[in-house]
Design an enzyme around this catalytic site. Sequence first.
Site, mmCIF file in Angstrom:
data_model
loop_
_atom_site.group_PDB
_atom_site.id
_atom_site.type_symbol
_atom_site.label_atom_id
_atom_site.label_comp_id
_atom_site.label_asym_id
_atom_site.label_seq_id
_atom_site.Cartn_x
_atom_site.Cartn_y
_atom_site.Cartn_z
ATOM 1 N N SER A 167 -9.848 1.608 3.041
ATOM 2 C CA SER A 167 -9.008 2.378 2.141
ATOM 3 C C SER A 167 -7.971 1.553 1.393
ATOM 4 O O SER A 167 -7.432 2.021 0.387
ATOM 5 C CB SER A 167 -8.279 3.467 2.944
ATOM 6 O OG SER A 167 -7.371 2.882 3.867
ATOM 7 N N LYS A 211 0.841 -1.200 0.000
ATOM 8 C CA LYS A 211 0.000 0.000 0.000
ATOM 9 C C LYS A 211 0.879 1.253 0.000
ATOM 10 O O LYS A 211 1.958 1.262 0.594
ATOM 11 C CB LYS A 211 -0.899 -0.018 1.241
ATOM 12 C CG LYS A 211 -2.012 1.036 1.251
ATOM 13 C CD LYS A 211 -2.880 0.881 2.499
ATOM 14 C CE LYS A 211 -3.989 1.922 2.566
ATOM 15 N NZ LYS A 211 -4.815 1.769 3.780
ATOM 16 N N SER A 224 -9.848 -0.696 7.243
ATOM 17 C CA SER A 224 -9.362 -0.466 5.874
ATOM 18 C C SER A 224 -8.718 -1.661 5.190
ATOM 19 O O SER A 224 -8.415 -1.594 4.000
ATOM 20 C CB SER A 224 -8.369 0.703 5.866
ATOM 21 O OG SER A 224 -9.066 1.925 5.927
#
Lengths: 483, 485
Positions: free
Chosen positions: A156, A81, A180
Amino acid sequence: MANITDLSLSQIKKELDGNKLSGKEVVLAFKQAYEADQAHKTPLNGYIEFFDDAEKLAEASDARRKNNEARGLEGLPLAIKDNILIQGKIATCGSSILKDFRAPYSSTVVERLKNQGIIPVGRTNMDEFGMGSSCEYSIYGPTRNPMDRNKTPGGSSGGSASVVAGKQAPAALGTETGGSVRLPAAFCGIYGLKPSYGTLSRYGVVAYGSSLDQIGILSRDPDDMALLLEHGVGTDPHDETSAALDFSGVYPLKPKNPKGLKIALPEEFMGEGIDEVIKNKVTAFASWFEKQGATVESIKLPILKSTVAIYYIIAPAEASSNLTRYDGIRYGFRDEKASSLEDLYIKSRSQGFGDEVKRRIFIGNYVLSSGYYDAYYKKAMQVRSILKQEIAKVYENYDLILSPTSPCLPFNLGAKLDDPLAMYLTDICTTFVNLAQIPSLSVPCGTSEEGLPIGIQLIGKQFSEINLLSIAKTWHQEEGLKQ
Amino acid sequence: MKYDVIIGCEVHVQLLTNTKAFCSCENRFGGKPNSRICPVCSGLPGALPVTNQSIIEYAIRAGLAIHCRIPEITKFDRKNYIYPDLPKGYQISQFDMPICEHGYLDVTTSQGTKRIRILRAHLEEDAGKNTHSEDGSGLSFVDLNRCGTPLLEIVSEPDIRSPEEAVAYVQGLKEIMEFTGVSDCNMEEGSLRCDANINLWIYEDDRKYATPIVELKNMNSFKSIRSALDYEVIRQKEEWEEKHITLDQKGKLTRGWHDKSGTTVLQRHKEEAAEYRYFPEPDLRPIKIPKELIESIGRNLPELPEQKRKRYRETLGLSVENAEKLTSSPELASYFEKAIDGYGGDVKKIANWILTEVMAVVNDKKINIKDFAIEATKVQALIKLLDNDVISGKIAKTVFTEMVEKGGDPDQIVKNSGLVQVTDQGEIENVIDQVLKDNPKSVEDYKAGKAQAQGFLMGQVMKLSKGKANPKMASQLLKQKLDAL
């Protein structure tokens, strides 16, 4: 042999260790999958960047293996990420303000995994600074759900979920502050682990809510998570909140039979606001446990109804402080036309941050202001400590808590973009886990009739993530692989 | 007009730990801009602080020396504000659970000795430094080297009643911090900084009125503390007479001291007061302070300056003035104590020698006594030569000069240069006879009753003996011979 891109991380490890595949072949397979998807009329847009040096690293890794110097994770590809720093790589957090920020150091977890041979293949899209539940609040545009490209992958860590479910990576690192990792895992039909607070070092993870943040793992097999955890955990001298854990030998997982387990099912997550289809899946999952010899009981835990509210006080409060450093002075975006120091702050931050980030900075500054602190932040912290006590009480009588991961099925791109409250409510089942700093694994439990994935979380007491994974492995072998 | 001056001080001292407060960067003054920084103290994304255990121990040492209570648990908080020299956008500080609480300091002024209560002392990190170009380019620069330097902020109660008392208080704190080794308290380098809150209580019409509290900043020397507070007392008195504004009406203001103009200038109104949005620092765990740690630090606390002065006066018999001078810095006191260690004679002689001869050289060379090349034990050896009449006072100075210039041992120098004092009566008499023969005019003068002629002749005797004649003997023999003529 199946397609390389269909293999899980642990399957790839087996093939590499058995010299059936080379690291380079593996990296190339995922790269080609990514490039092929780029040509799609609606690409998934899971990666912000597929690293050019991945192939070279794979070649070096293959050479190492030839010299009998293979390490625990030799040659395994991993997507990361875009808020987890890798030295020398850009890390934007999906934000304009860090668009050109190149990390001068690596996060502890990436460093540890790289030292064991992991090859970071790319950085994945995300809601700006982790603030969002749909992976749409990013300067790189929305990521799509591989199960249905009109839907969001959840957020997210939507980019990480999308590349794993979309077979562009066998596994990925994400981060969680309020769900997330688990939410996108549930939306994309893969496993998503939020380890206990302290299990994985936060050093080098761009902070959102410091008392809640934690690196998570997304993969298609619980064993992959054990493999990464084994090499990622341990006290970090750079993170005071990291725990002294030793997970040596946890991989491969020994499947744990759920027989005799006592499982609690909070009523609060089985009532109003939760999609019927999801509730039915939870009931079915509970029946599976009972069939295995576990007992499942409904419990009342009214405090769970307050958790989204206190989450949206505590997380923005910490965020408002954590994000002050993006001021255009030392790194990141700066409006060169600014006429004074104050003007520089205002112009750089106004243009550098997106609306959702600004919203949370406002909320955070508000709840910490003198005059409001006691009513909001302090009260929220008090409720948080009661929550921890109540959760501890549940674990006096039960081994696990079971609940839906998401209250709703994956929704259409754009559906909640202009309704922040509706967006916040997708976190209704996940935030309490972060507030209580306990581990939770979102397990893919099939789909709705129209084929949309549904995830259910197994929640355990602090530092029991291996237990969760071992139980999930039994499910995975008996049911998961059939799907 | 009858009034009281009310002053409270906030003193920041930089702690002399090897590394910074929350990272492993070297904790040192100066350096090329932005050369002593790392991801943590420069506030890079993802970096996390880790508490340096030494800052806890230094703070406890300082706290115990100013009679503070050390709590069982302490924690850090974030003080949020935005400024270019603060790279994280918040300062790690302590809000409601400081590491030291409720102490005091006894200060002595012309008005006597008084106890100033200390409210608290808390740990925090220093910020960097902004500099602004003076070449008209309008550029500003940020140097983050100082970021993360550990500070102890010591906050007094508003117990101080005069500018003189305020200076004595800060001086008292300074010497305690120096003697405990907590800080070098170098005001020029900013390792001791003082802000003061001051207002007046004015007694009029059988009532007490408080003038607005002014927080004074930018006082970089004891002189400027004194001048700024003196100035502010007069300014507030005049403002009261003119406008009758009270604390309730105006609240708290910030004014900065300007050394050049000798005035204070308004910096900030209460309405502009910063909103710091304190909250507990989530990156750091609360700290449990074991009782044993506090006790062990307490046991190992060095002798404090006030105790030292008392001992110097009462046990060593030094004058008040010399006791004061010798304790003006821990290094000087330590030098003195080494010099008298194992010495059997009158320590006042050593004290005098250090305060005059040694300090003259130290001051002349503009060095710290701790960097003075001549070990204290050699000063003792030199004084012993004097005590045993091996050399005269004058020769002692010559020997000392040689020690300063070339180094070496006093005994050795005396031996090598043949400087041993002449105590042989015959030898001295020979010299005197020669002098009397060479100076018949002075001898005449003496006989004629001019007493100062004896002084001149004595000088000639010492000169001819190259300073080696024992002056006491020479003086006696000269008088005898003159009177016998």
